[in-house]
Design a protein around this motif. Structure first.
Motif, PDB file in Angstrom:
ATOM      1  N   SER A   2      -5.037  20.717  -2.590  1.00  0.00           N
ATOM      2  CA  SER A   2      -3.976  21.648  -2.173  1.00  0.00           C
ATOM      3  C   SER A   2      -2.807  20.934  -1.507  1.00  0.00           C
ATOM      4  CB  SER A   2      -4.547  22.703  -1.216  1.00  0.00           C
ATOM      5  OG  SER A   2      -4.839  22.132   0.063  1.00  0.00           O
ATOM      6  N   PHE A   3      -2.971  19.660  -1.159  1.00  0.00           N
ATOM      7  CA  PHE A   3      -1.937  18.944  -0.419  1.00  0.00           C
ATOM      8  C   PHE A   3      -0.925  18.292  -1.359  1.00  0.00           C
ATOM      9  CE2 PHE A   3      -5.394  18.438   2.980  1.00  0.00           C
ATOM     10  CZ  PHE A   3      -4.921  19.539   3.700  1.00  0.00           C
ATOM     11  N   ASP A   4       0.158  17.809  -0.771  1.00  0.00           N
ATOM     12  CA  ASP A   4       1.248  17.184  -1.512  1.00  0.00           C
ATOM     13  C   ASP A   4       0.773  15.914  -2.217  1.00  0.00           C
ATOM     14  OD1 ASP A   4       4.160  16.648  -2.080  1.00  0.00           O
ATOM     15  OD2 ASP A   4       3.704  14.905  -0.827  1.00  0.00           O
ATOM     16  N   LEU A   5       1.048  15.824  -3.525  1.00  0.00           N
ATOM     17  CA  LEU A   5       0.541  14.714  -4.321  1.00  0.00           C
ATOM     18  C   LEU A   5       1.141  13.383  -3.880  1.00  0.00           C
ATOM     19  CD1 LEU A   5      -1.162  13.650  -6.633  1.00  0.00           C
ATOM     20  CD2 LEU A   5       0.694  14.256  -8.202  1.00  0.00           C
ATOM     21  N   GLN A   6       2.419  13.353  -3.554  1.00  0.00           N
ATOM     22  CA  GLN A   6       3.025  12.098  -3.141  1.00  0.00           C
ATOM     23  C   GLN A   6       2.406  11.574  -1.853  1.00  0.00           C
ATOM     24  OE1 GLN A   6       5.214  10.156  -4.948  1.00  0.00           O
ATOM     25  NE2 GLN A   6       4.564   8.679  -3.371  1.00  0.00           N
ATOM     26  N   THR A   7       2.046  12.480  -0.956  1.00  0.00           N
ATOM     27  CA  THR A   7       1.391  12.062   0.278  1.00  0.00           C
ATOM     28  C   THR A   7       0.008  11.478  -0.011  1.00  0.00           C
ATOM     29  OG1 THR A   7       2.568  13.790   1.481  1.00  0.00           O
ATOM     30  CG2 THR A   7       0.663  12.800   2.570  1.00  0.00           C
ATOM     31  N   ILE A   8      -0.726  12.085  -0.936  1.00  0.00           N
ATOM     32  CA  ILE A   8      -2.026  11.542  -1.346  1.00  0.00           C
ATOM     33  C   ILE A   8      -1.851  10.140  -1.921  1.00  0.00           C
ATOM     34  CG2 ILE A   8      -3.925  11.807  -3.008  1.00  0.00           C
ATOM     35  CD1 ILE A   8      -3.556  14.864  -2.663  1.00  0.00           C
ATOM     36  N   ARG A   9      -0.834   9.965  -2.746  1.00  0.00           N
ATOM     37  CA  ARG A   9      -0.572   8.644  -3.334  1.00  0.00           C
ATOM     38  C   ARG A   9      -0.208   7.619  -2.269  1.00  0.00           C
ATOM     39  NH1 ARG A   9       2.875   9.900  -8.896  1.00  0.00           N
ATOM     40  NH2 ARG A   9       1.129  10.821 -10.048  1.00  0.00           N
ATOM     41  N   ASP A  10       0.582   8.027  -1.297  1.00  0.00           N
ATOM     42  CA  ASP A  10       0.963   7.096  -0.231  1.00  0.00           C
ATOM     43  C   ASP A  10      -0.257   6.671   0.583  1.00  0.00           C
ATOM     44  OD1 ASP A  10       3.607   7.192  -0.990  1.00  0.00           O
ATOM     45  OD2 ASP A  10       4.207   8.630   0.558  1.00  0.00           O
ATOM     46  N   ILE A  11      -1.117   7.627   0.899  1.00  0.00           N
ATOM     47  CA  ILE A  11      -2.339   7.300   1.642  1.00  0.00           C
ATOM     48  C   ILE A  11      -3.179   6.301   0.846  1.00  0.00           C
ATOM     49  CG2 ILE A  11      -4.560   8.223   2.440  1.00  0.00           C
ATOM     50  CD1 ILE A  11      -3.018  10.832   3.140  1.00  0.00           C
ATOM     51  N   LYS A  12      -3.360   6.571  -0.448  1.00  0.00           N
ATOM     52  CA  LYS A  12      -4.168   5.682  -1.289  1.00  0.00           C
ATOM     53  C   LYS A  12      -3.572   4.279  -1.305  1.00  0.00           C
ATOM     54  CE  LYS A  12      -7.499   5.098  -4.441  1.00  0.00           C
ATOM     55  NZ  LYS A  12      -7.778   6.053  -5.518  1.00  0.00           N
TER      56      LYS A  12
END
Length: 287
Positions: free
Chosen positions: A204-214
């Motif tokens: 449900s969260f922002d995809l770009q934020t998930i990518r940045d975390i990864k």
């Protein structure tokens, strides 16, 4: 993309996908599975919408038993082309770097390459009663080839890494959680709901934020790719030696890669057929 033959792909939403391993009789890893996973990973990356992939198994007894050890032609190719990175090594490296979250939901046996697959995912949740995780390769006179000597120390520490790789024994879900191998273990009847809830939350969260975390966690935690090639090369070199071939021969005769007690209790069975230089290699006796 052709329909996969080693697993089913369920797209719960554009952001949340599930890969369910289904390769009877014991969910072996082989070149077909590797190729089919690469195809799905490419499609997921190209979609630009996938935030989470969950990996589970249709077989409650076997998650991913281990690599298919019957592929003799594969050994010939590896030995003839030492400069190449093995496709399974490349798959695990790719898995660890995918630009979205990857979650393993472990119910059943995940040994050898199955355990190595888990280690390449971001998060591991396990059934407390039914997860069985281990690296049995030392019992076959081989190093574990898929990188646990590199990935395990950051999770469980140096001493427990040696315990797992030297001992070749299994961890159940409770012990795997205590060691830090899995994030959490759950009572078996709660595992699916817990994984679904967490995966849906992340999706449900922002995809770009998930990518940045990864990206930034990978910068801090991933080891050089060359270490993984060296370990896989050492594994295939071991497969070409008499000690490994001796153990493998007797294990196949006893029921390896079948739905058998050998697969269910593999750490016990490997000790029965240990090779000693100068001994009768056809005897089947270990010590």
């Amino acid at each position: 993309m052709n329909s996969p033959t080693r697993f089913t792909l369920t797209e719960h939403s554009p952001a949340l996908w599930r890969i369910t391993f289904d390769n009877p009789p014991v969910n072996l890893i082989d070149s077909t599975l590797t190729n089919e996973l690469n195809d799905v990973f490419t499609r997921a990356e190209e979609s630009d919408r996938v935030a989470v992939i969950v990996f589970d198994s249709a077989d409650p007894e076997f998650y991913l038993a281990h690599y298919d050890l019957s592929a003799a032609d594969e050994l010939d190719h590896v030995l003839a082309h030492p400069e190449e990175v093995h496709p399974f090594t490349a798959l695990l490296t790719r898995l660890s770097k995918l630009p979205f979250a990857t979650i393993s939901s472990v119910r059943g046996i995940a040994r050898g390459a199955g355990s190595e697959f888990l280690l390449a995912t971001d998060i591991r949740f396990a059934s407390r009663e039914k997860a069985v995780i281990g690296q049995f390769e030392i019992g076959m006179s081989a190093i574990a080839g898929g990188g646990p000597a590199t990935r395990l120390p950051g999770l469980v520490g140096r001493g427990r890494t040696f315990e797992m790789l030297y001992g070749g024994l299994d961890l159940d879900g409770t012990r795997a959680e205590q060691y830090g191998y899995v994030n959490r273990s759950f009572p078996d009847d709660q595992l699916n709901a817990a994984v679904d809830e967490f995966a849906s939350r992340v999706a449900s969260f922002d995809l770009q934020t998930i990518r940045d975390i990864k990206h930034f966690v990978n910068v801090a935690t991933l080891r050089p790719d060359a270490e993984f090639k060296d370990q896989m090369d050492a594994f295939w070199a071991a497969v070409n030696r008499p000690a490994q071939q001796h153990v493998a021969k007797h294990l196949f005769e006893a029921g390896l890669q079948q739905r058998s007690d050998v697969e269910r209790e593999l750490p016990h069975w490997v000790t029965r057929f240990q090779y000693r230089s100068g001994s009768d290699s056809g005897s089947g006796h270990g010590r």
